[in-house]
Design an enzyme around this catalytic site. Structure first.
Site, PDB file in Angstrom:
ATOM      1  CB  VAL A 178      -1.001   0.007   1.172  1.00  0.00           C
ATOM      2  CG1 VAL A 178      -2.060  -1.064   0.970  1.00  0.00           C
ATOM      3  CG2 VAL A 178      -0.309  -0.160   2.512  1.00  0.00           C
ATOM      4  CG  ASN A 188      -2.824  -0.704  11.222  1.00  0.00           C
ATOM      5  OD1 ASN A 188      -2.685  -0.101  12.284  1.00  0.00           O
ATOM      6  ND2 ASN A 188      -2.233  -1.872  10.996  1.00  0.00           N
ATOM      7  CE1 TYR A 194       5.760   4.546  13.554  1.00  0.00           C
ATOM      8  CE2 TYR A 194       5.827   5.827  15.580  1.00  0.00           C
ATOM      9  CZ  TYR A 194       5.207   4.883  14.777  1.00  0.00           C
ATOM     10  OH  TYR A 194       4.038   4.290  15.186  1.00  0.00           O
ATOM     11  CE  LYS A 249       2.663   5.736  11.988  1.00  0.00           C
ATOM     12  NZ  LYS A 249       1.603   5.046  11.228  1.00  0.00           N
TER      13      LYS A 249
END
Length: 264
Positions: A62, A88, A153, A157
């Site tokens: 994805v 997710n 990360y 996010k």
């Protein structure tokens, strides 16, 4: 899949669903009656999870727009509609600034954590619109709400939260809700090899089922544009962002690709 439940007759897709948070959330949706599809690059664990919970599995990377388009087109063709999307997929990536920087790993973090959310929304939107609305939930992180040693990360996010909050405004008139889940540390393979340090530091670690609880709360609540903090020691609650009013900003619209002021 349960015959009766809060999501009976709904069609749901969970990306990154072969384990951890994704598997727990996919199982909860299936238990609630949804026709549930797990998408993942893991073609060993993914089908096993799908078989265990009564879902279907589609192999997809994805982080690529084409894989997302094929995934959601396949789901819509198989079930005739799309209602719930849980984007997710995510990785930490094991790279950082200075001597720890690896450009290939950095680009993989961006692709997996951010591009997958952007591409997932883009591919799912036509089918959600065809169904007259629906829900998009994206897994962000508590690391996006405070400083984190996982620098890139955290950065990706944080971008996901900005994406979610802005999409919620843009899509509100179409009956499509968009929210983010922001878990702290969760007991998944993502923290494998780090558990000893995490335990020694005394950092709380949540069970993936707590994130599934949060997903249910978000879907049942019907709100939009929220980032839900999900932590072992704090439970589940929307994060209170400070308001920043900008005069006139709510009148700006895109029409035919041109930015205009809607003063009607």
């Amino acid at each position: 899949m349960a015959e009766h439940g809060p999501y009976s007759g709904k069609v749901a897709v969970v990306t990154g669903g072969a384990g951890g948070i994704g598997a727990a959330c996919a199982e909860r949706l299936a238990q609630g009656g949804a026709h549930t599809v797990i998408a993942d690059i893991d073609t060993e664990r993914g089908p096993a999870v799908a078989a265990r919970i009564g879902a279907e599995f589609v192999a997809a990377d994805v982080s690529r727009l084409g894989d997302n388009t094929a995934l959601f087109d396949q789901v819509a063709e198989r079930f005739g509609r799309l209602d719930l999307v849980h984007l997710n997929a995510g990785i930490i990536g094991d790279t950082g600034p200075g001597d720890r920087f690896d450009p290939v790993r950095y680009q993989r973090i961006v692709a997996t954590n951010l591009d997958s959310a952007v591409f997932g929304v883009q591919a799912a939107l036509p089918h959600l619109r065809a169904a007259g609305g629906g829900a998009i939930v994206v897994t962000a992180s508590a690391a996006a709400l405070r400083p984190s040693i996982e620098v890139y990360y955290s950065a990706t996010k944080s971008a996901v939260i900005g994406l979610v909050r802005s999409l919620a405004v843009v899509l509100a008139d179409e009956g499509i809700t968009v929210n983010a889940l922001c878990p702290g540390l969760v007991d998944t393979s993502m923290i494998a090899g780090r558990r000893e340090a995490i335990r020694a530091a005394g950092v709380p670690v949540a069970d993936p089922r707590l994130v599934a609880d949060a997903l249910e709360d978000v879907l049942d609540g019907g709100g939009t544009g929220n980032a839900w903090l999900v932590m072992a020691d704090r439970g589940i609650a929307p994060f209170p962002f400070a308001d920043l009013p900008v005069p006139g900003a709510d009148r700006l619209r895109y029409r035919g690709g041109v930015l205009v002021a809607d003063n009607s």
